[in-house]
Write a protein that holds these residues in place. Structure first.
Motif, PDB file in Angstrom:
ATOM      1  N   TYR A 359       1.028  -1.183  -0.016  1.00 22.32           N
ATOM      2  CA  TYR A 359       0.122   0.033  -0.171  1.00 22.32           C
ATOM      3  C   TYR A 359       0.844   1.237  -0.095  1.00 22.32           C
ATOM      4  N   PRO A 360       1.549   1.602  -1.185  1.00 26.36           N
ATOM      5  CA  PRO A 360       2.431   2.856  -1.255  1.00 26.36           C
ATOM      6  C   PRO A 360       1.925   4.212  -0.849  1.00 26.36           C
ATOM      7  N   LYS A 361       0.277   4.114  -0.772  1.00 23.57           N
ATOM      8  CA  LYS A 361      -0.243   5.409  -0.439  1.00 23.57           C
ATOM      9  C   LYS A 361      -0.104   5.686   1.110  1.00 23.57           C
ATOM     10  N   SER A 362       0.136   4.465   1.754  1.00 24.56           N
ATOM     11  CA  SER A 362       0.133   4.618   3.136  1.00 24.56           C
ATOM     12  C   SER A 362       1.538   4.756   3.848  1.00 24.56           C
ATOM     13  N   SER A 363       2.559   4.780   2.983  1.00 28.04           N
ATOM     14  CA  SER A 363       3.809   5.024   3.276  1.00 28.04           C
ATOM     15  C   SER A 363       4.196   5.976   4.507  1.00 28.04           C
ATOM     16  N   VAL A 364       3.691   7.141   4.468  1.00 25.49           N
ATOM     17  CA  VAL A 364       4.066   8.434   5.235  1.00 25.49           C
ATOM     18  C   VAL A 364       3.209   7.818   6.791  1.00 25.49           C
ATOM     19  N   GLU A 365       2.045   7.432   6.509  1.00 24.61           N
ATOM     20  CA  GLU A 365       1.418   7.080   7.860  1.00 24.61           C
ATOM     21  C   GLU A 365       2.112   5.848   8.534  1.00 24.61           C
ATOM     22  N   ILE A 366       2.662   5.003   7.753  1.00 23.62           N
ATOM     23  CA  ILE A 366       3.242   4.041   8.626  1.00 23.62           C
ATOM     24  C   ILE A 366       4.674   4.376   9.117  1.00 23.62           C
ATOM     25  N   ILE A 367       5.417   5.075   8.468  1.00 26.51           N
ATOM     26  CA  ILE A 367       6.553   5.878   8.997  1.00 26.51           C
ATOM     27  C   ILE A 367       6.157   6.714  10.270  1.00 26.51           C
ATOM     28  N   LEU A 368       5.089   7.415  10.145  1.00 24.16           N
ATOM     29  CA  LEU A 368       4.613   8.160  11.476  1.00 24.16           C
ATOM     30  C   LEU A 368       4.449   7.373  12.560  1.00 24.16           C
ATOM     31  N   SER A 369       3.836   6.035  12.309  1.00 20.21           N
ATOM     32  CA  SER A 369       3.803   5.220  13.289  1.00 20.21           C
ATOM     33  C   SER A 369       4.949   4.533  14.034  1.00 20.21           C
ATOM     34  N   ILE A 370       6.129   4.354  12.924  1.00 17.69           N
ATOM     35  CA  ILE A 370       7.222   3.623  13.296  1.00 17.69           C
ATOM     36  C   ILE A 370       8.104   4.990  14.051  1.00 17.69           C
ATOM     37  N   GLN A 371       7.725   6.172  13.905  1.00 13.27           N
ATOM     38  CA  GLN A 371       8.401   7.230  14.762  1.00 13.27           C
ATOM     39  C   GLN A 371       7.663   7.553  16.260  1.00 13.27           C
ATOM     40  N   ILE A 372       6.480   6.937  16.143  1.00 15.36           N
ATOM     41  CA  ILE A 372       5.837   7.100  17.546  1.00 15.36           C
ATOM     42  C   ILE A 372       6.359   5.978  18.353  1.00 15.36           C
ATOM     43  N   ILE A 373       6.757   4.836  17.812  1.00 12.97           N
ATOM     44  CA  ILE A 373       7.092   3.931  18.278  1.00 12.97           C
ATOM     45  C   ILE A 373       8.619   4.181  18.766  1.00 12.97           C
ATOM     46  N   MET A 374       9.685   4.902  18.029  1.00 12.06           N
ATOM     47  CA  MET A 374      10.727   5.353  18.624  1.00 12.06           C
ATOM     48  C   MET A 374      10.721   6.268  19.522  1.00 12.06           C
ATOM     49  N   VAL A 375       9.733   7.108  19.640  1.00 11.84           N
ATOM     50  CA  VAL A 375       9.464   8.105  20.792  1.00 11.84           C
ATOM     51  C   VAL A 375       9.155   7.422  21.991  1.00 11.84           C
ATOM     52  N   VAL A 376       8.426   6.365  21.801  1.00  9.63           N
ATOM     53  CA  VAL A 376       8.097   5.570  23.046  1.00  9.63           C
ATOM     54  C   VAL A 376       9.251   4.946  23.601  1.00  9.63           C
ATOM     55  N   TYR A 377       9.962   4.227  22.823  1.00  5.99           N
ATOM     56  CA  TYR A 377      11.240   3.598  23.122  1.00  5.99           C
ATOM     57  C   TYR A 377      12.269   4.443  23.828  1.00  5.99           C
ATOM     58  N   ILE A 378      12.485   5.548  22.916  1.00 10.33           N
ATOM     59  CA  ILE A 378      13.364   6.504  23.454  1.00 10.33           C
ATOM     60  C   ILE A 378      13.018   7.184  25.068  1.00 10.33           C
ATOM     61  N   ALA A 379      11.832   7.514  25.125  1.00 11.15           N
ATOM     62  CA  ALA A 379      11.189   7.695  26.379  1.00 11.15           C
ATOM     63  C   ALA A 379      11.404   6.765  27.481  1.00 11.15           C
ATOM     64  N   LEU A 380      11.157   5.355  27.070  1.00  9.17           N
ATOM     65  CA  LEU A 380      11.532   4.343  28.191  1.00  9.17           C
ATOM     66  C   LEU A 380      12.811   4.371  28.618  1.00  9.17           C
ATOM     67  N   ASN A 381      13.927   4.418  27.594  1.00 12.15           N
ATOM     68  CA  ASN A 381      15.212   4.618  27.902  1.00 12.15           C
ATOM     69  C   ASN A 381      15.612   5.630  28.770  1.00 12.15           C
ATOM     70  N   MET A 382      14.957   6.756  28.508  1.00 12.31           N
ATOM     71  CA  MET A 382      15.606   8.083  29.133  1.00 12.31           C
ATOM     72  C   MET A 382      14.979   7.789  30.629  1.00 12.31           C
ATOM     73  N   VAL A 383      13.811   7.412  31.077  1.00 14.46           N
ATOM     74  CA  VAL A 383      13.044   7.020  32.349  1.00 14.46           C
ATOM     75  C   VAL A 383      14.185   6.193  33.034  1.00 14.46           C
ATOM     76  N   GLU A 384      14.489   5.038  32.127  1.00 12.37           N
ATOM     77  CA  GLU A 384      15.517   4.103  32.770  1.00 12.37           C
ATOM     78  C   GLU A 384      16.928   4.733  33.211  1.00 12.37           C
ATOM     79  N   TYR A 385      17.421   5.782  32.548  1.00  8.92           N
ATOM     80  CA  TYR A 385      18.195   6.392  32.766  1.00  8.92           C
ATOM     81  C   TYR A 385      18.350   7.230  33.956  1.00  8.92           C
ATOM     82  N   VAL A 386      17.004   7.892  34.074  1.00  9.38           N
ATOM     83  CA  VAL A 386      17.019   8.656  35.348  1.00  9.38           C
ATOM     84  C   VAL A 386      16.886   7.952  36.594  1.00  9.38           C
ATOM     85  N   LYS A 387      16.445   6.805  36.398  1.00  2.16           N
ATOM     86  CA  LYS A 387      16.127   5.692  37.461  1.00  2.16           C
ATOM     87  C   LYS A 387      17.633   5.377  38.002  1.00  2.16           C
ATOM     88  N   THR A 388      18.510   4.997  36.943  1.00  4.37           N
ATOM     89  CA  THR A 388      19.809   4.647  37.299  1.00  4.37           C
ATOM     90  C   THR A 388      20.637   5.683  37.948  1.00  4.37           C
TER      91      THR A 388
END
Length: 403
Positions: A359-388
């Motif tokens: 579905y080539p027309k949905s490429s931008v939407e899917i990349i946006l979804s991956i970016q949201i996942i990246m944001v969540v993952y980075i946020a989890l790592n930063m929270v872990e850093y603060v705990k450490t």
């Protein structure tokens, strides 16, 4: 009363580090607002590529001093890590300062190559620019080196090193592309929301899960039900492996451009096969993601160092001889743990990327979804850093005295 004082002092340190990180982020945001070349809207760069660059702290919505982002540094870092992993005896002979200098020199070389192609493309489309090509390249290279320095000093004085810069970059990219969500049907948005929710739950479970390896401690006389154990995360590399793979993928594209440009004596060569809109490019990226996630996880678990620590302390595993046998045992366990984490992360990122081919027309939407996942993952790592950070601040006085 003493416990309350310790807790207040811990949060005081965290607040000071957060303020320092916010100051660096303000500098970063201001830098991305300073335009360098006057043809950002005419560059032949698709939205998917721009969003990919944002995952490394870069910005191609406008060519500014921070357009290269942290890509050159991340690429140089993984190249030096691979080199020292292959030749560990050379790493032992070098001081930390010497290793840092070599990494910065390699970063400079990669930044020169990337800035050359970015500036060349801008001048081909519009030769009338306010600056010469060499000045534009110098500014881009300086911005990349400054961003590397900011990430480096944020590791010492701030929170989570380069992650906040990447976090802000992805947020800005997401906001600039969020208008796409209003131009698609509700069904695609619903599927994207379900995908993000499932991916978030899987990543949260992966981040919180640990693999325990029980061992015998010769200094412990507790009951068998209280045996000590090694705790390994299922994905030790976290979001770092994704950022590094993206940096290497983009650097590979620049390298192929350089080689083809030299072989064809400057003629235009189509290199769109190394992109997220081509099956070859997606397959290459997903394969690189799995390999580097697996390798980086094994590298961070460092079973060889753990085996040496066991041999020095006298601790052992039941039925396993100390020394080389223990090292082989831990390496086998580390590979299995790393394989599970790398496989899950590759599935989460790879499946939506291959979906864009159907579905080539949905490429931008899917990349946006991956970016949201990246944001969540980075946020989890930063929270872990603060705990450490809070954990080590609690014992700061003890560590300064005896360590």
């Amino acid at each position: 009363m003493s416990s309350h004082y310790i807790e207040m002092n811990e949060w005081k340190t965290v607040r000071r580090r957060l303020l320092f990180t916010c100051l660096l982020l303000i500098i970063y945001v201001i830098g991305t607002r300073i335009p360098l070349l006057s043809t950002p809207n005419e560059l032949n760069i698709d939205s998917t590529y721009k969003m990919t660059i944002a995952n490394m702290g870069g910005n191609l919505d406008s060519i500014n001093i921070f357009s290269l982002g942290l890509g050159p540094w991340l690429t140089a870092m993984i190249i030096t890590m691979l080199y020292y992993y292959k030749f560990p005896e050379k790493m032992v002979k070098l001081t930390q300062y010497e290793r840092s200098i070599r990494e910065k020199i390699l970063t400079l070389i990669i930044a020169i190559i990337q800035s050359y192609f970015l500036v060349r493309q801008a001048y081909i489309l519009n030769p009338e620019q306010p600056y010469s090509q060499w000045i534009a390249m110098l500014v881009l290279i300086s911005g990349s080196m400054l961003l590397m320095w900011m990430a480096d000093i944020n590791t010492i004085r701030g929170i989570a090193g380069a992650m906040p810069i990447v976090f802000i970059s992805i947020i800005r990219s997401f906001l600039s592309q969020s208008s796409v969500l209003f131009s698609v049907g509700p069904i695609i948005v619903m599927f994207a929301f379900i995908f993000v929710l499932i991916a978030f739950i899987v990543l949260l479970v992966l981040e919180l899960s640990e693999y325990h390896i029980k061992y015998e401690d010769i200094m412990t006389v507790s009951t068998p039900y209280q045996k000590p154990y090694i705790a390994w995360k299922l994905n030790p590399s976290g979001s770092l492996s994704i950022m590094i793979t993206i940096a290497l993928f983009i650097s590979l594209k620049y390298f192929v451009d350089l080689m083809l440009h030299a072989l064809t004596l400057g003629d235009y060569v189509d290199t769109s096969f190394i992109s997220f809109t081509n099956p070859v490019g997606i397959t290459l990226f997903v394969s690189m993601l799995f390999v580097f996630n697996f390798w980086l996880s094994v590298f961070m678990l460092n079973p060889k160092n753990k085996a040496e620590m066991f041999q020095k302390s006298g601790n052992y595993f039941i039925g396993i001889q100390p020394g080389k046998a223990t090292e082989r045992f831990l390496k086998d366990k580390a590979r299995k743990v790393s394989f599970v984490g790398a496989f899950i992360v590759t599935l989460i990122i790879g499946i939506p990327l291959f979906t864009t081919l159907l579905y080539p027309k949905s490429s931008v939407e899917i990349i946006l979804s991956i970016q949201i996942i990246m944001v969540v993952y980075i946020a989890l790592n930063m929270v872990e850093y603060v705990k450490t950070l809070l954990y080590f601040d609690r014992y700061e006085g003890f560590l300064k005295r005896y360590w």
